[in-house]
Design a protein around this motif. Sequence first.
Motif, PDB file in Angstrom:
ATOM      1  N   LYS A  83      -9.854  -1.945   5.643  1.00 44.44           N
ATOM      2  CA  LYS A  83      -8.628  -2.520   5.088  1.00 44.44           C
ATOM      3  C   LYS A  83      -8.684  -2.567   3.564  1.00 44.44           C
ATOM      4  CE  LYS A  83      -5.269  -6.098   6.150  1.00 44.44           C
ATOM      5  NZ  LYS A  83      -4.364  -5.312   6.964  1.00 44.44           N
ATOM      6  N   ALA A  86      -8.409   0.938   2.251  1.00 48.78           N
ATOM      7  CA  ALA A  86      -7.089   1.537   2.471  1.00 48.78           C
ATOM      8  C   ALA A  86      -6.043   0.905   1.559  1.00 48.78           C
ATOM      9  CB  ALA A  86      -6.674   1.383   3.932  1.00 48.78           C
ATOM     10  N   GLU A  87      -6.198  -0.391   1.294  1.00 47.62           N
ATOM     11  CA  GLU A  87      -5.191  -1.091   0.486  1.00 47.62           C
ATOM     12  C   GLU A  87      -5.646  -1.226  -0.966  1.00 47.62           C
ATOM     13  OE1 GLU A  87      -3.414  -3.886   4.086  1.00 47.62           O
ATOM     14  OE2 GLU A  87      -4.498  -4.826   2.437  1.00 47.62           O
ATOM     15  N   HIS A  90      -2.967  -1.618  -3.451  1.00 49.62           N
ATOM     16  CA  HIS A  90      -2.081  -2.756  -3.207  1.00 49.62           C
ATOM     17  C   HIS A  90      -2.739  -3.733  -2.245  1.00 49.62           C
ATOM     18  CE1 HIS A  90       0.404   0.756  -4.149  1.00 49.62           C
ATOM     19  NE2 HIS A  90       1.280  -0.065  -4.659  1.00 49.62           N
ATOM     20  N   THR A  92      -3.887  -6.786   0.062  1.00 46.44           N
ATOM     21  CA  THR A  92      -3.241  -7.975   0.627  1.00 46.44           C
ATOM     22  C   THR A  92      -4.278  -9.026   0.999  1.00 46.44           C
ATOM     23  OG1 THR A  92      -3.324  -7.050   2.853  1.00 46.44           O
ATOM     24  CG2 THR A  92      -1.329  -6.646   1.582  1.00 46.44           C
TER      25      THR A  92
ATOM     26  N   MET B  22       7.290   6.987  11.682  1.00 41.88           N
ATOM     27  CA  MET B  22       6.129   6.123  11.902  1.00 41.88           C
ATOM     28  C   MET B  22       4.895   6.869  12.371  1.00 41.88           C
ATOM     29  SD  MET B  22       6.914   2.982  11.221  1.00 41.88           S
ATOM     30  CE  MET B  22       5.554   2.241  12.097  1.00 41.88           C
ATOM     31  N   PRO B  26       2.628   9.621   8.838  1.00 35.53           N
ATOM     32  CA  PRO B  26       1.217   9.246   8.678  1.00 35.53           C
ATOM     33  C   PRO B  26       0.283  10.301   9.265  1.00 35.53           C
ATOM     34  CG  PRO B  26       2.466   7.409   9.552  1.00 35.53           C
ATOM     35  CD  PRO B  26       3.370   8.586   9.571  1.00 35.53           C
ATOM     36  N   VAL B  30      -2.949  12.493   7.919  1.00 38.49           N
ATOM     37  CA  VAL B  30      -4.250  12.710   8.567  1.00 38.49           C
ATOM     38  C   VAL B  30      -4.638  14.187   8.417  1.00 38.49           C
ATOM     39  CG1 VAL B  30      -5.478  12.733  10.772  1.00 38.49           C
ATOM     40  CG2 VAL B  30      -3.966  10.823  10.220  1.00 38.49           C
TER      41      VAL B  30
ATOM     42  N   ILE C 112      -5.313   3.931  10.187  1.00 34.03           N
ATOM     43  CA  ILE C 112      -5.815   3.820   8.814  1.00 34.03           C
ATOM     44  C   ILE C 112      -4.789   4.378   7.815  1.00 34.03           C
ATOM     45  CG2 ILE C 112      -7.549   4.757   7.234  1.00 34.03           C
ATOM     46  CD1 ILE C 112      -9.603   4.303   9.483  1.00 34.03           C
ATOM     47  N   GLU C 113      -4.163   5.505   8.177  1.00 38.15           N
ATOM     48  CA  GLU C 113      -3.115   6.041   7.300  1.00 38.15           C
ATOM     49  C   GLU C 113      -1.936   5.074   7.225  1.00 38.15           C
ATOM     50  OE1 GLU C 113      -3.256   8.558   5.382  1.00 38.15           O
ATOM     51  OE2 GLU C 113      -5.080   9.508   6.129  1.00 38.15           O
ATOM     52  N   LEU C 114      -1.578   4.517   8.363  1.00 38.10           N
ATOM     53  CA  LEU C 114      -0.448   3.590   8.423  1.00 38.10           C
ATOM     54  C   LEU C 114      -0.719   2.355   7.559  1.00 38.10           C
ATOM     55  CD1 LEU C 114       2.245   3.606   9.934  1.00 38.10           C
ATOM     56  CD2 LEU C 114       1.211   2.147  11.668  1.00 38.10           C
ATOM     57  N   MET C 115      -1.973   1.930   7.558  1.00 34.49           N
ATOM     58  CA  MET C 115      -2.367   0.761   6.781  1.00 34.49           C
ATOM     59  C   MET C 115      -2.140   1.029   5.286  1.00 34.49           C
ATOM     60  SD  MET C 115      -5.825  -1.244   7.634  1.00 34.49           S
ATOM     61  CE  MET C 115      -6.942   0.062   7.233  1.00 34.49           C
ATOM     62  N   GLN C 116      -2.470   2.242   4.826  1.00 32.21           N
ATOM     63  CA  GLN C 116      -2.268   2.585   3.414  1.00 32.21           C
ATOM     64  C   GLN C 116      -0.780   2.646   3.088  1.00 32.21           C
ATOM     65  OE1 GLN C 116      -4.843   5.865   2.113  1.00 32.21           O
ATOM     66  NE2 GLN C 116      -5.928   5.725   4.024  1.00 32.21           N
ATOM     67  N   TYR C 118       1.660   1.062   4.722  1.00 37.63           N
ATOM     68  CA  TYR C 118       2.202  -0.297   4.771  1.00 37.63           C
ATOM     69  C   TYR C 118       1.886  -1.065   3.491  1.00 37.63           C
ATOM     70  CZ  TYR C 118       3.683  -0.457   9.681  1.00 37.63           C
ATOM     71  OH  TYR C 118       4.344  -0.265  10.854  1.00 37.63           O
ATOM     72  N   ALA C 119       0.653  -0.908   2.982  1.00 39.87           N
ATOM     73  CA  ALA C 119       0.281  -1.640   1.769  1.00 39.87           C
ATOM     74  C   ALA C 119       1.230  -1.250   0.639  1.00 39.87           C
ATOM     75  CB  ALA C 119      -1.161  -1.328   1.390  1.00 39.87           C
ATOM     76  N   ARG C 120       1.626   0.034   0.610  1.00 37.88           N
ATOM     77  CA  ARG C 120       2.511   0.506  -0.447  1.00 37.88           C
ATOM     78  C   ARG C 120       3.913  -0.058  -0.324  1.00 37.88           C
ATOM     79  NH1 ARG C 120       0.076   6.304  -1.996  1.00 37.88           N
ATOM     80  NH2 ARG C 120      -1.858   5.164  -2.221  1.00 37.88           N
ATOM     81  N   SER C 124       2.424  -4.726   4.970  1.00 36.28           N
ATOM     82  CA  SER C 124       1.074  -5.126   5.358  1.00 36.28           C
ATOM     83  C   SER C 124       1.018  -6.526   5.944  1.00 36.28           C
ATOM     84  CB  SER C 124       0.195  -5.102   4.109  1.00 36.28           C
ATOM     85  OG  SER C 124      -0.926  -4.342   4.336  1.00 36.28           O
ATOM     86  N   GLY C 125       0.374  -6.629   7.087  1.00 32.75           N
ATOM     87  CA  GLY C 125       0.156  -7.947   7.666  1.00 32.75           C
ATOM     88  C   GLY C 125       1.403  -8.608   8.216  1.00 32.75           C
ATOM     89  N   GLY C 129       5.836  -4.908  10.774  1.00 35.22           N
ATOM     90  CA  GLY C 129       4.988  -3.719  10.686  1.00 35.22           C
ATOM     91  C   GLY C 129       4.204  -3.508  11.966  1.00 35.22           C
ATOM     92  N   ALA C 133       4.493  -0.425  14.752  1.00 31.45           N
ATOM     93  CA  ALA C 133       3.312   0.342  15.155  1.00 31.45           C
ATOM     94  C   ALA C 133       3.153   0.317  16.674  1.00 31.45           C
ATOM     95  CB  ALA C 133       2.065  -0.216  14.477  1.00 31.45           C
ATOM     96  N   PHE C 204      -6.431  -3.248  12.762  1.00 26.67           N
ATOM     97  CA  PHE C 204      -6.180  -2.820  11.383  1.00 26.67           C
ATOM     98  C   PHE C 204      -4.832  -3.324  10.868  1.00 26.67           C
ATOM     99  CE2 PHE C 204      -9.159   0.510  12.756  1.00 26.67           C
ATOM    100  CZ  PHE C 204     -10.130   0.277  11.807  1.00 26.67           C
ATOM    101  N   ILE C 205      -3.819  -3.301  11.737  1.00 29.89           N
ATOM    102  CA  ILE C 205      -2.455  -3.543  11.269  1.00 29.89           C
ATOM    103  C   ILE C 205      -2.092  -5.036  11.285  1.00 29.89           C
ATOM    104  CG2 ILE C 205      -0.022  -2.973  11.690  1.00 29.89           C
ATOM    105  CD1 ILE C 205      -1.604  -0.598  10.787  1.00 29.89           C
TER     106      ILE C 205
END
Lengths: 352, 285, 258
Positions: A83, A86-87, A90, A92, B22, B26, B30, C112-116, C118-120, C124-125, C129, C133, C204-205
Amino acid sequence: MRLRSKRAWRAVRRAVFWGVLGLGLIGARPASAQDFSGKTLVVGVWGGDIERLIREHVVAALEKETGAKVELLLGGTGDRLAKIYAERTHPTMDVAFLNIYESPQALKDGVVDAPDPSAPYYKTIWPGMNNGCYAMSLNGLGIAYSKKLVTSPPEWADMWKPAYKGKIALPPYPGSEDDGVLAVAARLAGADEHSADKAFSKLAELKPIATTYTSLDQVFGLMGSGEVAMAPMIGGYAMAALKKDPDIGFVYPKSPGPVLVRDMLCLVHNSPNPELAKKFAALALGVELQTAYATELYFGPTNMNVKVPPAMANDVIASPEQVKSLLTLDWPYIITQRAAWTDRWNKEILGD
Amino acid sequence: MPLSRLLPIIPLAPACLLMGVMFLLPFGMVAVTAFWGQAPGSWLVDEAFTTRNFARILADPYFVLVIGRTLRIGVEAAVICLLLGLPVASVIVRARGQVRGLLLVLMLLPMVCGALVQTLGMLNLFGLAGVVNGALKQLGLIDRSIRFLGNETGVLLGLIQAFLPLMVLPLVTVLGRIPPDLPAAAASLGASRLRVLQRIMLPLAGPGIAAGAILVFSASVTSFVTPQILGQGHVQMFGPLVYQQAALVLDWPFASALCVVMLAALALAAALLAGVARLAARPRA
Amino acid sequence: MSIGAAVLTALVYAFVLAPIVVLVFSSFDTAPYFSFPPGGYSLHWYATAWQSAEYRDALGVSILLAATATLIAVPAGTAAAYALARATWRGRTVVQAILLSPLALPLIVWAIELMQFYARIGLSGTMLGLALAHTIIVLPFPVRIMLASFARIDPALEQAARTLGASPLRTFARVALPLAAPGLVISIAFAFLTSFNDVVVSSFIAGARSLTFQVRLYSQLRSQGVDPITLAIGAVLAAAIVLAAIVCERLFRWSRHV
């Protein structure tokens, strides 16, 4: 278009002005009077007893002191590490608990902040422990053993005795237990963790590995029935669980001494709430939580001011002598070998 | 009349939109990441084009072996689930009232309790110290525990237990629509059992068999918990391998490359299957 | 029905349900860790589970999440499956493969890609989101199962309805959908339970406020072992579902529709 952008620019300047003025005013006030209400601090941590103790001893106090909300995001270190990487741009998460071998790498990659030697909570920790992040707890890698099969507390070398062939269990690689066992194997072969060939060929003598275990229940169940004799395990949890089971023992071996493993408290770089994160760190590294860690989980305190009850002195790593007896590995080197050792482990230790 | 031409495609829009934004976006990342690497001594992704990950996978028999084993175990799980599932589904279809409801919901239970706890239940049943070994010892049939787990059999047992519902329930939905006396009628007209199966049951139940087989195969091939816990380190499969690389070694480019290779292997297998099916469907002279 | 099929069915059920029986027994166990057969019996873990606000919250999140994902994925998946089942255009197999693709890959890499991602975009969290997913994770189930259901329906029935003047929508709602009802019930069950049981993507998400039951269970499993509280909760869930099925059978005779 131009008009609008001019107006926007004026608004930004005004906001910056008031913002700076506001920050100055806040900065001028005593720290304890800061109002963080409406803020949420996110802390990534393990589930189970650790979560409970942090809730009881840190979260409640911090929420009361600051008016902020503290949320615990549960998971393993792998999840947290993924996490915060990856973040990275940005973040969190504000605070992440990691393992000793991951934190120097995380610092090197710039995803966590370096420990601040001027912080008061830095100074109360045993000297030389804050590698990468702040040291949260001290633990040793020891051996859990079935008292039915192993009559006296074993040494590392006993795992290689023919009587226990096929009765040694290990956790999945990579992890600090397995890296620790590799380093011990290397030492028994007259080298250290820098000689991967010796480590792997010595450890491969233990094949077949009885089982790869993902939870402690699994190993204790197999020890109860005599299918597993010994399993390298991290002291804290094992010790706490074994106080309830008379047939299973746990020992910190002497030659070489138990491998030092550590939980680290990391402040995430660029996190949304850096000030709150520091307040969390101060409480988490303080005497109260560290005492609870020691008395309830058998996790050795990193805070020099924690007094461990004499009755627990043998089980909890707390005195300077005990700390010195621990074997400290070259974790920054081990972490660079992770990908290669994972391949070797898959083939040489688990393969046929 | 463009609208009426478009009309049949409109129902696809929500699902395709969701999947496109979605999943495909992503997943496109990958595929790109698979051609990146990591700087030496760092876990940060280095965005310079490289084919190193693919070279590493293809050069090392270990990875090819794991992918091959995973596909084989997936096929085995699907076939065994089909063989067990067909008779079970036909019993469920014929049951009525309370019994039918109960049989259906009991079949769903493995999905209610979650793979984690269930797998540990399997461990307590079939482990070296488990109930089955204990009972066999009590009966005096064995002296030393039989190793059910920690090998392919154990993983297969776990996969079947966990994923059988994915086969049985789709079968029930199609078998329920076949008139029960249809096979009997065909037989009374002199059709052999094989011919009844080939000409009546398979075409009618075919969509259900295909659905069940795909669900069980996919779930087995991507499964993480079952091979991890029941394989006990002795049966490396694709799910745990990718997890190890992505979450523990933190080598995302390599984990991505593994997925791309797996996808290519699956596409190849699907193309082969389609070819075989086309050959089989060709009318025989 | 042959005796053989009945015996085989009984054996298969015994095998499938055995681990759950173990779980139920162990939930009454007094031993501190998960073992079978149990050392002694008590209701201790049930009482503890009842009092645990954290587990209650996590269970609430899981149920809400699974319901949301099912509510989006099943209608979207059913519509798509209908279009695909009736399609004759080239490329339909490609669209079908794409809609089923989340089934074929270990989702961790995607997560993991989705996490990046989402952060953007600031997801995230968040519950939103996580729900999106999960919708992706479960979408292939209604697509695949409804595809099988619609394929089994004779298009002539729908053509007859169209000839008699029914609109395409009405034909779908009044002819195709009722005939595909069994598939719909199974799709809902699979979608809901797949979301409910996901560990890898959620770990992760999920954020602290959207922490699911399985993530809580897994985060503890890896450090200390199974919390017996989760066994008690699992046993209650299993019992509740069986009981609900029996009661609903009395009231609605639901099993006829499957």
